[in-house]
Design a protein around this motif. Sequence first.
Motif, PDB file in Angstrom:
ATOM      1  N   PHE A 123       4.965   1.041  -0.951  1.00 19.20           N
ATOM      2  CA  PHE A 123       6.423   1.006  -0.830  1.00 19.20           C
ATOM      3  C   PHE A 123       6.928   2.229  -0.078  1.00 19.20           C
ATOM      4  N   HIS A 124       8.129   2.101   0.455  1.00 17.42           N
ATOM      5  CA  HIS A 124       8.819   3.254   1.023  1.00 17.42           C
ATOM      6  C   HIS A 124      10.314   3.080   0.816  1.00 17.42           C
ATOM      7  N   LYS A 134       7.689   7.614   0.041  1.00 16.81           N
ATOM      8  CA  LYS A 134       6.745   6.502   0.067  1.00 16.81           C
ATOM      9  C   LYS A 134       5.633   6.747  -0.944  1.00 16.81           C
ATOM     10  N   GLY A 135       4.908   5.691  -1.248  1.00 21.67           N
ATOM     11  CA  GLY A 135       3.809   5.833  -2.189  1.00 21.67           C
ATOM     12  C   GLY A 135       3.197   4.494  -2.548  1.00 21.67           C
ATOM     13  N   TYR A 136       2.367   4.530  -3.580  1.00 18.82           N
ATOM     14  CA  TYR A 136       1.720   3.337  -4.106  1.00 18.82           C
ATOM     15  C   TYR A 136       2.091   3.176  -5.576  1.00 18.82           C
ATOM     16  N   ALA A 137       2.060   1.936  -6.030  1.00 22.49           N
ATOM     17  CA  ALA A 137       2.235   1.654  -7.458  1.00 22.49           C
ATOM     18  C   ALA A 137       1.153   0.676  -7.887  1.00 22.49           C
ATOM     19  N   ILE A 138       0.441   1.031  -8.933  1.00 21.80           N
ATOM     20  CA  ILE A 138      -0.610   0.171  -9.464  1.00 21.80           C
ATOM     21  C   ILE A 138      -0.035  -0.806 -10.478  1.00 21.80           C
ATOM     22  N   ASN A 139       0.858  -0.322 -11.331  1.00 18.49           N
ATOM     23  CA  ASN A 139       1.486  -1.154 -12.357  1.00 18.49           C
ATOM     24  C   ASN A 139       2.831  -1.714 -11.914  1.00 18.49           C
ATOM     25  N   LEU A 221       9.332  -7.339  -0.018  1.00 15.02           N
ATOM     26  CA  LEU A 221      10.489  -7.387  -0.909  1.00 15.02           C
ATOM     27  C   LEU A 221      11.367  -6.182  -0.568  1.00 15.02           C
ATOM     28  N   ARG A 222      12.664  -6.442  -0.385  1.00 15.85           N
ATOM     29  CA  ARG A 222      13.602  -5.339  -0.110  1.00 15.85           C
ATOM     30  C   ARG A 222      14.693  -5.331  -1.166  1.00 15.85           C
ATOM     31  N   ARG A 254       2.478  -5.703  -0.170  1.00 23.37           N
ATOM     32  CA  ARG A 254       1.119  -5.622  -0.712  1.00 23.37           C
ATOM     33  C   ARG A 254       0.318  -4.612   0.099  1.00 23.37           C
ATOM     34  N   ALA A 255      -0.293  -3.640  -0.594  1.00 18.58           N
ATOM     35  CA  ALA A 255      -1.090  -2.630   0.091  1.00 18.58           C
ATOM     36  C   ALA A 255      -2.261  -3.283   0.815  1.00 18.58           C
TER      37      ALA A 255
END
Length: 282
Positions: A123-124, A134-139, A221-222, A254-255
């Motif tokens: 996401f960013h 920005k970053g990542y989310a696992i959950n 998704l925005r 999706r990463a």
Amino acid sequence: MGKIITKIVIVHSSGNELAHGMAGQIRDWLFHEGRSARIVETSREAAPPAETWAGAEMILTLGGDGTLLAVARAVQDLSIPILGLNLGTVGFLSEMSPTDWRDSLTAILRGEYDMSLRLVISFHVVRRGQEFYKGYAINDLVISCGSLARMIRLDMWYGNDHLGTVRADGMIVSTPTGSSGYSISAGGPLIYPELNVFALTPICPFLHAFRPMVMPFEKDLRVLVRDADVDVYLTQDGQTGVVLAPGDNVIASRAEKPLNLIRPLHSHYAHKLKSKGFVRES
């Protein structure tokens, strides 16, 4: 069946004496089994440098799900398989316990395991046309007002489709892995962990005007923060985050790479749901 594992990095949070002692015990056992192992302590203040993971064929986390999530975000771009030993409370992501780790590790080290590939959110945040965070989310990603029971107004798009505008205490964007966490507490669904979908779950929506939904993660998704009279927070996995402003767009996709979780051959999703209390037999 998986590949033979010879090089392991053992990770635990600094200050956790139980994990520290067990890490040394497991490292000595791995040496005796002819494996290479080293111990890394982590903290929430700073992620370990990239060279920490050099040569690792598996990362073994000792602690709760929070420890595993933090490590998973740190190595997301490296695709190193992760195995968790639960020293916390729920430990839904962890596959081993302090009582069975020797038997489980013996089988895993000789390749007797499956790989569970989990969707990760990339996401960013865009503010006034510029990337702000920005970053990542696992959950999950959570947009909310924190501890204040104030409503915010959010607009949501899936690709070019406008999903709607909602007034609520917040919104949860959950991966299948995270569906058993905050999302289900807010009325969201349980999702089989290896599906490539996400759940959109509102937190206390006004007049129940927006229902939880599950969608394939094929488009971005925005989420646009329309307005709010209090600070709005974006948190990733309940651990780190940033303050949002009206007009900010949170764009999630999706990463490129999934999270690789090692799963012992005896581990089954239905059994885990029952053992953790998500499904009760009458």
